[in-house]
Design a protein around this motif. Structure first.
Motif, PDB file in Angstrom:
ATOM      1  N   GLN A 248      16.595  -5.285 -14.800  1.00  0.00           N
ATOM      2  CA  GLN A 248      17.737  -4.893 -14.155  1.00  0.00           C
ATOM      3  C   GLN A 248      17.804  -3.996 -12.982  1.00  0.00           C
ATOM      4  O   GLN A 248      18.530  -3.520 -13.442  1.00  0.00           O
ATOM      5  N   LYS A 249      17.438  -4.991 -11.464  1.00  0.00           N
ATOM      6  CA  LYS A 249      17.381  -4.215 -10.935  1.00  0.00           C
ATOM      7  C   LYS A 249      18.023  -3.369  -9.718  1.00  0.00           C
ATOM      8  O   LYS A 249      18.322  -2.621  -9.635  1.00  0.00           O
ATOM      9  N   ASP A 250      18.873  -4.129  -9.658  1.00  0.00           N
ATOM     10  CA  ASP A 250      20.636  -4.215  -9.550  1.00  0.00           C
ATOM     11  C   ASP A 250      20.848  -2.707 -10.007  1.00  0.00           C
ATOM     12  O   ASP A 250      21.209  -1.444  -8.879  1.00  0.00           O
ATOM     13  N   ALA A 251      21.054  -3.148 -10.903  1.00  0.00           N
ATOM     14  CA  ALA A 251      22.102  -1.436 -11.672  1.00  0.00           C
ATOM     15  C   ALA A 251      20.723  -0.071 -12.174  1.00  0.00           C
ATOM     16  O   ALA A 251      21.709   0.323 -11.712  1.00  0.00           O
ATOM     17  N   LEU A 252      19.904  -0.729 -11.956  1.00  0.00           N
ATOM     18  CA  LEU A 252      18.876  -0.398 -12.384  1.00  0.00           C
ATOM     19  C   LEU A 252      18.711   1.270 -10.618  1.00  0.00           C
ATOM     20  O   LEU A 252      18.156   2.035 -10.878  1.00  0.00           O
ATOM     21  N   ILE A 253      19.176   0.280  -9.548  1.00  0.00           N
ATOM     22  CA  ILE A 253      18.758   0.808  -7.902  1.00  0.00           C
ATOM     23  C   ILE A 253      19.469   2.166  -8.373  1.00  0.00           C
ATOM     24  O   ILE A 253      19.630   3.243  -7.647  1.00  0.00           O
TER      25      ILE A 253
END
Length: 286
Positions: A117-122
């Motif tokens: 979930q890279k976008d939310a994690l960023i």
């Protein structure tokens, strides 16, 4: 942006207040009356921390213990059986953290595999840093690298999965599982040397910390760690190499701990206990 994140059923833990700051009716799983627990593994073992557990994983670990029995991922509700998933916004995660921080300054982002979930994690990592100035650890299997995520992280706790973690017909049959999805592709995805090297390079160039934390359950793992990983990676020091005995229960750990302890001492690597299991047993939310 306030993106939504899929969190495992623990979500943000252990906490004593909801996102509005109201006291929860039930005490945390730790049995302690205040929010927070300790990091149980690795370089920061013993540090008071709050955890954020992401749901879903791109791997499906099933290990074999020395006695021939099998031990699958110790957080199956974030991988094998992703039920009770919370869809929660970054704003709400921040609110839960703020109301439960107290003197805690360390956040551990774990999973599952958070990089899925890279976008939310960023967004989450950037706001935890900019709004609350917290120390961030990410627990990852090291099969996925993202440079924007890496900018926000202070400690990369990377747990590359050894061959013993790979599902095979005997393991699947014993656990009543079908060889589909990550169970089928685990062996192809577990080892990503370019991603591991990218993490190490970021840490060396930006003065960040990392640990390569290997779950060890068999004597043959010692040679694999050296030949498949350490001999093919650069920029690590012996103090960055962690051996953690396989086992989600005290009984399982009794099988592996003596072997792993000797292996760590023989190579000059670091042995990491699983303090949370010693303190709280094998249960979620601690």
């Amino acid at each position: 942006m306030n993106q939504k994140i899929s969190l495992a059923n623990e979500g943000v833990f252990p906490i004593v207040k909801d996102k509005e700051g109201q006291v929860l009716p039930k005490a945390p799983a730790t049995g302690i009356t205040v929010a927070g627990t300790i990091q149980g593994e690795g370089k920061l073992a013993g540090i008071p921390s709050l955890f954020i557990r992401f749901s879903s994983c791109n791997l499906r670990c099933i290990w074999q213990l020395p006695d021939g029995t099998y031990s699958r991922c110790d957080t199956p509700y974030a991988s094998f059986d992703a039920n009770g998933i919370q869809q929660i916004t970054v704003d709400d995660v921040l609110a839960l953290v703020k109301h439960n921080l107290g003197p805690i300054r360390h956040i551990v982002i774990t999973g599952g595999e958070p990089l899925l979930q890279k976008d939310a994690l960023i967004e989450l990592a950037a706001r935890l840093k900019s709004e609350l100035q917290l120390h961030l650890t990410i627990e990852t299997n090291g099969s996925i690298f993202n440079a924007q995520v890496a900018q926000q992280i202070d400690l990369f706790s990377i747990s590359p999965k050894l061959a013993n973690s790979t599902p095979n017909p005997a393991k699947l049959a014993a656990l009543g599982l079908s060889p589909s999805g990550p169970l089928k592709f685990h062996g192809e995805r577990r080892l990503n040397l370019s991603a591991l090297q990218a993490y190490i390079d970021v840490c060396r160039s930006a003065d960040k910390a990392f640990q390569l934390k290997f779950v060890v359950g068999q004597a043959a793992d010692e040679q694999e760690i050296t030949s498949a990983y350490l001999n093919r990676l650069t920029g690590w020091a012996v103090s960055d190499i962690m051996l953690m005995p396989l086992g989600a229960t005290q009984e399982e750990l009794q099988q592996t701990t003596p072997m792993v302890l000797e292996m760590a001492i023989r190579n000059g690597w670091r042995f990491t206990p699983r303090v949370h299991i010693d303190l709280f047993g094998s249960k979620p939310g601690v």
